[in-house]
Design a protein around this motif. Sequence first.
Motif, PDB file in Angstrom:
ATOM      1  N   TRP A  34      35.710  28.938 -14.931  1.00  0.00           N
ATOM      2  CA  TRP A  34      35.291  29.541 -13.669  1.00  0.00           C
ATOM      3  C   TRP A  34      36.072  30.837 -13.500  1.00  0.00           C
ATOM      4  O   TRP A  34      37.297  30.856 -13.673  1.00  0.00           O
ATOM      5  CB  TRP A  34      35.566  28.619 -12.489  1.00  0.00           C
ATOM      6  CG  TRP A  34      34.625  27.470 -12.382  1.00  0.00           C
ATOM      7  CD1 TRP A  34      34.815  26.194 -12.831  1.00  0.00           C
ATOM      8  CD2 TRP A  34      33.333  27.481 -11.763  1.00  0.00           C
ATOM      9  NE1 TRP A  34      33.723  25.412 -12.540  1.00  0.00           N
ATOM     10  CE2 TRP A  34      32.800  26.176 -11.881  1.00  0.00           C
ATOM     11  CE3 TRP A  34      32.575  28.453 -11.119  1.00  0.00           C
ATOM     12  CZ2 TRP A  34      31.539  25.839 -11.374  1.00  0.00           C
ATOM     13  CZ3 TRP A  34      31.324  28.119 -10.624  1.00  0.00           C
ATOM     14  CH2 TRP A  34      30.822  26.823 -10.749  1.00  0.00           C
ATOM     15  N   TYR A  35      35.360  31.879 -13.163  1.00  0.00           N
ATOM     16  CA  TYR A  35      35.937  33.177 -12.834  1.00  0.00           C
ATOM     17  C   TYR A  35      35.527  33.518 -11.409  1.00  0.00           C
ATOM     18  O   TYR A  35      34.595  32.934 -10.856  1.00  0.00           O
ATOM     19  CB  TYR A  35      35.399  34.262 -13.772  1.00  0.00           C
ATOM     20  CG  TYR A  35      35.996  34.269 -15.151  1.00  0.00           C
ATOM     21  CD1 TYR A  35      35.665  33.293 -16.091  1.00  0.00           C
ATOM     22  CD2 TYR A  35      36.893  35.272 -15.537  1.00  0.00           C
ATOM     23  CE1 TYR A  35      36.219  33.299 -17.354  1.00  0.00           C
ATOM     24  CE2 TYR A  35      37.452  35.294 -16.816  1.00  0.00           C
ATOM     25  CZ  TYR A  35      37.093  34.304 -17.711  1.00  0.00           C
ATOM     26  OH  TYR A  35      37.641  34.329 -18.971  1.00  0.00           O
ATOM     27  N   ARG A  36      36.212  34.490 -10.848  1.00  0.00           N
ATOM     28  CA  ARG A  36      35.806  35.006  -9.547  1.00  0.00           C
ATOM     29  C   ARG A  36      36.036  36.509  -9.492  1.00  0.00           C
ATOM     30  O   ARG A  36      36.896  37.046 -10.183  1.00  0.00           O
ATOM     31  CB  ARG A  36      36.547  34.305  -8.407  1.00  0.00           C
ATOM     32  CG  ARG A  36      38.038  34.598  -8.341  1.00  0.00           C
ATOM     33  CD  ARG A  36      38.683  33.749  -7.247  1.00  0.00           C
ATOM     34  NE  ARG A  36      40.124  34.000  -7.144  1.00  0.00           N
ATOM     35  CZ  ARG A  36      40.933  33.306  -6.358  1.00  0.00           C
ATOM     36  NH1 ARG A  36      40.466  32.298  -5.605  1.00  0.00           N
ATOM     37  NH2 ARG A  36      42.226  33.602  -6.310  1.00  0.00           N
ATOM     38  N   GLN A  37      35.245  37.130  -8.632  1.00  0.00           N
ATOM     39  CA  GLN A  37      35.386  38.568  -8.439  1.00  0.00           C
ATOM     40  C   GLN A  37      35.238  38.883  -6.962  1.00  0.00           C
ATOM     41  O   GLN A  37      34.189  38.621  -6.355  1.00  0.00           O
ATOM     42  CB  GLN A  37      34.343  39.333  -9.250  1.00  0.00           C
ATOM     43  CG  GLN A  37      34.538  40.831  -9.226  1.00  0.00           C
ATOM     44  CD  GLN A  37      33.723  41.542 -10.289  1.00  0.00           C
ATOM     45  OE1 GLN A  37      32.735  41.007 -10.808  1.00  0.00           O
ATOM     46  NE2 GLN A  37      34.149  42.749 -10.642  1.00  0.00           N
ATOM     47  N   ALA A  38      36.295  39.429  -6.410  1.00  0.00           N
ATOM     48  CA  ALA A  38      36.294  39.862  -5.023  1.00  0.00           C
ATOM     49  C   ALA A  38      35.871  41.324  -4.959  1.00  0.00           C
ATOM     50  O   ALA A  38      36.019  42.056  -5.947  1.00  0.00           O
ATOM     51  CB  ALA A  38      37.683  39.677  -4.418  1.00  0.00           C
ATOM     52  N   PRO A  39      35.369  41.774  -3.817  1.00  0.00           N
ATOM     53  CA  PRO A  39      34.938  43.169  -3.694  1.00  0.00           C
ATOM     54  C   PRO A  39      36.064  44.136  -4.053  1.00  0.00           C
ATOM     55  O   PRO A  39      37.190  43.997  -3.568  1.00  0.00           O
ATOM     56  CB  PRO A  39      34.560  43.284  -2.215  1.00  0.00           C
ATOM     57  CG  PRO A  39      34.182  41.909  -1.824  1.00  0.00           C
ATOM     58  CD  PRO A  39      35.100  41.004  -2.597  1.00  0.00           C
ATOM     59  N   GLY A  40      35.755  45.082  -4.921  1.00  0.00           N
ATOM     60  CA  GLY A  40      36.728  46.086  -5.302  1.00  0.00           C
ATOM     61  C   GLY A  40      37.777  45.636  -6.281  1.00  0.00           C
ATOM     62  O   GLY A  40      38.709  46.387  -6.583  1.00  0.00           O
ATOM     63  N   LYS A  41      37.642  44.404  -6.758  1.00  0.00           N
ATOM     64  CA  LYS A  41      38.640  43.873  -7.697  1.00  0.00           C
ATOM     65  C   LYS A  41      37.972  43.483  -9.015  1.00  0.00           C
ATOM     66  O   LYS A  41      36.760  43.287  -9.087  1.00  0.00           O
ATOM     67  CB  LYS A  41      39.348  42.664  -7.092  1.00  0.00           C
ATOM     68  CG  LYS A  41      40.199  42.996  -5.880  1.00  0.00           C
ATOM     69  CD  LYS A  41      41.042  41.806  -5.448  1.00  0.00           C
ATOM     70  CE  LYS A  41      41.949  42.156  -4.298  1.00  0.00           C
ATOM     71  NZ  LYS A  41      42.821  41.016  -3.899  1.00  0.00           N
ATOM     72  N   GLU A  42      38.798  43.335 -10.043  1.00  0.00           N
ATOM     73  CA  GLU A  42      38.281  42.915 -11.330  1.00  0.00           C
ATOM     74  C   GLU A  42      38.012  41.410 -11.327  1.00  0.00           C
ATOM     75  O   GLU A  42      38.620  40.648 -10.566  1.00  0.00           O
ATOM     76  CB  GLU A  42      39.291  43.256 -12.429  1.00  0.00           C
ATOM     77  CG  GLU A  42      39.462  44.747 -12.663  1.00  0.00           C
ATOM     78  CD  GLU A  42      40.338  45.042 -13.866  1.00  0.00           C
ATOM     79  OE1 GLU A  42      40.481  46.230 -14.203  1.00  0.00           O
ATOM     80  OE2 GLU A  42      40.876  44.095 -14.457  1.00  0.00           O
ATOM     81  N   ARG A  43      37.112  41.020 -12.186  1.00  0.00           N
ATOM     82  CA  ARG A  43      36.847  39.586 -12.344  1.00  0.00           C
ATOM     83  C   ARG A  43      38.082  38.918 -12.947  1.00  0.00           C
ATOM     84  O   ARG A  43      38.685  39.439 -13.879  1.00  0.00           O
ATOM     85  CB  ARG A  43      35.626  39.385 -13.238  1.00  0.00           C
ATOM     86  CG  ARG A  43      35.066  37.985 -13.250  1.00  0.00           C
ATOM     87  CD  ARG A  43      33.762  37.917 -14.001  1.00  0.00           C
ATOM     88  NE  ARG A  43      32.709  38.707 -13.348  1.00  0.00           N
ATOM     89  CZ  ARG A  43      31.434  38.670 -13.712  1.00  0.00           C
ATOM     90  NH1 ARG A  43      31.034  37.876 -14.704  1.00  0.00           N
ATOM     91  NH2 ARG A  43      30.554  39.419 -13.089  1.00  0.00           N
ATOM     92  N   GLU A  44      38.446  37.764 -12.402  1.00  0.00           N
ATOM     93  CA  GLU A  44      39.633  37.081 -12.872  1.00  0.00           C
ATOM     94  C   GLU A  44      39.337  35.625 -13.201  1.00  0.00           C
ATOM     95  O   GLU A  44      38.481  34.991 -12.571  1.00  0.00           O
ATOM     96  CB  GLU A  44      40.756  37.146 -11.825  1.00  0.00           C
ATOM     97  CG  GLU A  44      40.437  36.458 -10.509  1.00  0.00           C
ATOM     98  CD  GLU A  44      41.634  36.406  -9.558  1.00  0.00           C
ATOM     99  OE1 GLU A  44      42.748  36.807  -9.950  1.00  0.00           O
ATOM    100  OE2 GLU A  44      41.436  35.938  -8.421  1.00  0.00           O
TER     101      GLU A  44
END
Length: 120
Positions: free
Chosen positions: A35-45
């Motif tokens: 599972w990855y996540r990506q917040a607005p303005g940030k890289e996918r982590e």
Amino acid sequence: VQLVESGGGLVQPGGSLRLSCAASGFTFSSYRMSWYRQAPGKERELVARITSAGDSTNYADSVKGRFAISRDNAKNTVYLQMNSLKPEDKAVYYCKATLPQASGTDRDYWGQGTQVTVSA
């Protein structure tokens, strides 16, 4: 090949959500799932990952003790149980299937993502 995430939504801080990712079109039990996540303005982590057999897991420091990844190879599904959610957990969450290759270039498949919003 399809990876379809579900279970996202709006939850209050301290609440819980369970994400699911249903896989089809490939041999799910052979793939490591993440599972990855990506917040607005940030890289996918990377948030969490689990081996093909489900016998080992890894987590980002930011979610350790709050999130749990699991899989059901009979149902071709991977889950992410998210507890004690914080506003900073808000992001689009993606599942990824990885088949390591001897060549070093892994075979990856991604889902379309599901939105998680944590807000009062």
